[in-house]
Design a protein around this motif. Structure first.
Motif, mmCIF file in Angstrom:
data_model
loop_
_atom_site.group_PDB
_atom_site.id
_atom_site.type_symbol
_atom_site.label_atom_id
_atom_site.label_comp_id
_atom_site.label_asym_id
_atom_site.label_seq_id
_atom_site.Cartn_x
_atom_site.Cartn_y
_atom_site.Cartn_z
ATOM 1 N N CYS A 126 0.856 -1.190 0.000
ATOM 2 C CA CYS A 126 0.000 0.000 0.000
ATOM 3 C C CYS A 126 0.886 1.232 0.000
ATOM 4 O O CYS A 126 2.107 1.131 0.202
ATOM 5 N N SER A 127 0.262 2.360 -0.257
ATOM 6 C CA SER A 127 1.006 3.611 -0.382
ATOM 7 C C SER A 127 0.407 4.636 0.577
ATOM 8 O O SER A 127 -0.777 4.972 0.467
ATOM 9 N N GLY A 128 1.208 5.118 1.510
ATOM 10 C CA GLY A 128 0.675 5.987 2.575
ATOM 11 C C GLY A 128 1.095 7.432 2.391
ATOM 12 O O GLY A 128 2.227 7.808 2.728
ATOM 13 N N ILE A 129 0.183 8.235 1.876
ATOM 14 C CA ILE A 129 0.458 9.670 1.700
ATOM 15 C C ILE A 129 -0.459 10.477 2.627
ATOM 16 O O ILE A 129 0.002 11.243 3.471
ATOM 17 N N SER A 130 -1.788 10.272 2.477
ATOM 18 C CA SER A 130 -2.763 11.117 3.177
ATOM 19 C C SER A 130 -2.744 10.895 4.687
ATOM 20 O O SER A 130 -2.457 9.799 5.172
ATOM 21 N N GLU A 131 -3.081 11.955 5.409
ATOM 22 C CA GLU A 131 -3.147 11.908 6.880
ATOM 23 C C GLU A 131 -4.447 12.588 7.306
ATOM 24 O O GLU A 131 -5.064 13.281 6.496
ATOM 25 N N VAL A 134 -3.897 16.074 6.396
ATOM 26 C CA VAL A 134 -3.193 16.341 5.128
ATOM 27 C C VAL A 134 -3.822 15.545 4.000
ATOM 28 O O VAL A 134 -3.782 14.314 4.003
ATOM 29 N N GLY A 135 -4.426 16.260 3.044
ATOM 30 C CA GLY A 135 -5.049 15.576 1.914
ATOM 31 C C GLY A 135 -4.550 16.150 0.608
ATOM 32 O O GLY A 135 -3.543 15.709 0.059
ATOM 33 N N SER A 136 -5.223 17.209 0.147
ATOM 34 C CA SER A 136 -4.877 17.784 -1.154
ATOM 35 C C SER A 136 -3.465 18.361 -1.186
ATOM 36 O O SER A 136 -2.837 18.386 -2.234
ATOM 37 N N ASN A 137 -2.968 18.838 -0.056
ATOM 38 C CA ASN A 137 -1.632 19.426 -0.061
ATOM 39 C C ASN A 137 -0.602 18.481 0.537
ATOM 40 O O ASN A 137 -0.313 18.520 1.735
ATOM 41 N N THR A 159 -4.198 7.936 6.586
ATOM 42 C CA THR A 159 -5.618 7.565 6.458
ATOM 43 C C THR A 159 -6.046 7.465 4.997
ATOM 44 O O THR A 159 -5.350 7.959 4.118
ATOM 45 N N TRP A 160 -7.172 6.795 4.789
ATOM 46 C CA TRP A 160 -7.746 6.507 3.460
ATOM 47 C C TRP A 160 -6.803 5.630 2.638
ATOM 48 O O TRP A 160 -6.751 5.758 1.410
ATOM 49 N N ILE A 161 -6.047 4.750 3.277
ATOM 50 C CA ILE A 161 -5.016 4.012 2.551
ATOM 51 C C ILE A 161 -5.622 2.764 1.892
ATOM 52 O O ILE A 161 -6.016 1.805 2.580
ATOM 53 N N SER A 162 -5.683 2.782 0.554
ATOM 54 C CA SER A 162 -6.192 1.631 -0.194
ATOM 55 C C SER A 162 -5.266 0.444 0.061
ATOM 56 O O SER A 162 -4.040 0.607 0.076
ATOM 57 N N ASN A 163 -5.833 -0.722 0.239
ATOM 58 C CA ASN A 163 -5.106 -1.960 0.573
ATOM 59 C C ASN A 163 -4.521 -1.911 1.985
ATOM 60 O O ASN A 163 -3.783 -2.830 2.370
ATOM 61 N N THR A 362 -14.049 10.594 -7.513
ATOM 62 C CA THR A 362 -13.654 11.982 -7.802
ATOM 63 C C THR A 362 -12.694 12.512 -6.727
ATOM 64 O O THR A 362 -12.184 13.623 -6.852
ATOM 65 N N ILE A 363 -12.472 11.700 -5.680
ATOM 66 C CA ILE A 363 -11.671 12.192 -4.547
ATOM 67 C C ILE A 363 -10.205 11.723 -4.556
ATOM 68 O O ILE A 363 -9.308 12.556 -4.411
ATOM 69 N N PRO A 364 -9.917 10.409 -4.740
ATOM 70 C CA PRO A 364 -8.510 9.998 -4.568
ATOM 71 C C PRO A 364 -7.573 10.498 -5.665
ATOM 72 O O PRO A 364 -8.012 10.835 -6.761
ATOM 73 N N ASP A 365 -6.284 10.511 -5.299
ATOM 74 C CA ASP A 365 -5.193 10.903 -6.211
ATOM 75 C C ASP A 365 -5.380 12.312 -6.769
ATOM 76 O O ASP A 365 -5.053 12.579 -7.928
ATOM 77 N N GLY A 366 -5.876 13.187 -5.930
ATOM 78 C CA GLY A 366 -6.149 14.560 -6.339
ATOM 79 C C GLY A 366 -7.607 14.683 -6.720
ATOM 80 O O GLY A 366 -8.074 14.039 -7.667
ATOM 81 N N THR A 367 -8.331 15.503 -5.968
ATOM 82 C CA THR A 367 -9.762 15.685 -6.233
ATOM 83 C C THR A 367 -9.956 16.367 -7.596
ATOM 84 O O THR A 367 -9.005 16.878 -8.190
ATOM 85 N N THR A 368 -11.214 16.420 -8.024
ATOM 86 C CA THR A 368 -11.551 17.128 -9.274
ATOM 87 C C THR A 368 -11.011 18.560 -9.242
ATOM 88 O O THR A 368 -10.453 19.057 -10.232
ATOM 89 N N GLU A 369 -11.163 19.210 -8.088
ATOM 90 C CA GLU A 369 -10.728 20.614 -7.992
ATOM 91 C C GLU A 369 -9.209 20.713 -8.179
ATOM 92 O O GLU A 369 -8.714 21.606 -8.876
ATOM 93 N N ILE A 370 -8.481 19.775 -7.591
ATOM 94 C CA ILE A 370 -7.013 19.805 -7.725
ATOM 95 C C ILE A 370 -6.605 19.574 -9.183
ATOM 96 O O ILE A 370 -5.709 20.240 -9.704
#
Ligand SMILES: Cc1cc2nc3c(=O)[nH]c(=O)nc-3n(C[C@H](O)[C@H](O)[C@H](O)COP(=O)(O)OP(=O)(O)OC[C@H]3O[C@@H](n4cnc5c(N)ncnc54)[C@H](O)[C@@H]3O)c2cc1C
Length: 386
Positions: A126-131, A134-137, A159-163, A362-370
């Protein structure tokens, strides 16, 4: 420019489709609508897909035990996987990109230790970026890796870590210094050797695959597990996003294609006002709009993968593909619910599940807005992020 698949691509997709419809579909159906596929079962599914290059081995070079497939061919097959199971598709997306990260942005020791077991689908990444904060930035990551002799002490929460709940190891984006974006690195933390806890999250959709919180409580990790040069964590993450984003878009396309297929079948069968509802022009309008949206999304996605196959940077094209595909998929799935009338909102016809699954993406890996900010920055030369 050529829009025809090669014979090789056509045969690969046809063979994989037979597998998906006869062998995978009956398995995943048992977990619908919202039951979590067990880790052992997910590994078994990956292993069943290895001969097609769809078990985490496809995009890995032959030198490292993979099949060395072009991204575009892989994408054409992944499209169909997502049609049969968005849940398995997301799990494989993370698994395959985990293996790819080990191959292209890791050190020899990590590559030798983990990649062979990844291409045999024996372990899950798995890949752990979000906290939580800390999400979009991504540049604001707070999870720490503090040097301690020839080790790092990792502490923080992801958080929100797939797998996440399945994972045998996590590639964690950590802060090694306070220099903002330049203070980020990526370290591999092994659940068995170093220890971390996970808690699965109950979600709107895609509940047959794991999305989890991960807790790193002063975990002692050898310095050799630092996968990349310290301080290049953000740069590497952004390059990986270029590949991940069209694949996320494709997950949406597959999910929405399944919804459209159901809507077409239902429109031919359900009768109102003396004829099949599919013979009413407004229903045909909804079906036609959906088909156009899906084809347009595919073209954007396939263009991005074509650029990637040619070694061309595709930040903007990948952002366009992810943004458009994930948004139209919600609309296509919503129209499929509408075409099903009251039956559409029940658990019995499957389109409500596809709608919920599509809404997630529309949310993971950068939301639509990002994604729009990336596209806007390229158009204007003005950075709306800062
Ligand atoms: C299904 C799923 C799987 C995921 N898998 C992973 C994973 O494997 N690993 C991982 O690390 N993370 C994962 N994530 C997390 C995902 O990457 C984040 O949820 C995402 O980056 C958004 O962060 P956030 O949820 O904190 O929202 P926030 O960043 O808090 O955003 C909230 C809202 O504000 C908007 N917003 C934020 N900044 C701006 C801005 N500058 N301008 C305009 N609008 C803005 C956003 O678009 C959004 O609408 C996953 C998420 C989902 C839903």
């Amino acid at each position: 420019m050529n829009f025809l698949p090669t014979d090789e691509q056509r045969l690969a997709v046809e063979g994989f489709n037979r597998f998906l419809d006869t062998r995978l579909e009956p398995i995943v159906r048992r977990y619908q609508p919202d039951k979590l596929i067990e880790k052992e079962r997910m590994l078994e599914i990956f292993q069943m897909m290895l001969p097609y290059g769809m078990g985490g081995n496809g995009l890995i070079s032959e030198a490292n035990g993979g099949l060395g497939m072009p991204w575009l061919t892989y994408a054409m097959m992944y499209d169909n996987l997502a049609r049969v199971s968005g849940d398995v598709a997301i799990s494989l997306l993370i698994q395959q990109l985990g293996a790819y990260s080990l191959e292209v942005c890791s050190n020899d020791a990590m590559r030798q230790k983990y990649l062979p077991r990844m291409v045999r689908a024996e372990i899950i990444a798995c890949s752990g970026i979000s906290e939580p904060g800390v999400g979009s930035n991504v540049a604001e990551v707070t999870c720490r890796a503090k040097a301690d002799g020839d080790h790092f002490i990792v502490s923080g929460e992801k958080t929100w870590i797939s797998n996440g709940h399945y994972s045998d190891f996590c590639m964690v984006i950590v802060r090694t210094s306070d220099e903002g974006a330049r203070g980020l690195s990526m370290i591999l933390v092994d659940r068995q050797e170093h220890g971390y806890e996970s808690r699965n999250i109950d979600k709107l959709g895609l509940n047959s695959t794991s999305t989890a919180q991960l807790f790193f409580d002063n975990v002692r990790v050898p310095a050799g597990n630092m996968m990349i040069q310290a301080g290049t964590g953000l740069k590497n993450t952004l390059v990986l996003f270029e590949k991940a984003r069209p694949m996320v878009g494709l997950t949406s396309v597959g999910i929405a294609q399944a919804a459209l297929n159901k809507a077409v079948a239902y429109a031919k069968e359900r009768r109102q006002h003396g004829k099949p509802i599919g013979q009413h022009q407004l229903i045909q309008g909804m079906l036609a709009d959906s088909a156009i949206q899906l084809d347009a999304a595919r073209l954007l996605i396939y263009r991005a993968f074509n650029l990637i196959d040619h070694g061309v940077r595709s930040e903007v094209e990948s952002a366009m593909a992810k943004c458009y595909a994930t948004e139209i998929a919600v609309d296509v799935a919503s129209k499929a619910v509408q075409i099903h009338g009251g039956n559409g909102i029940t658990k019995d016809f499957g389109v409500e599940l596809l709608f919920r699954n599509a809404r997630m993406m529309t949310i993971p890996d950068g939301t639509t807005e990002i994604q729009k900010l990336i596209i806007g920055r390229a158009l204007t030369g003005l950075n709306a992020f800062s």
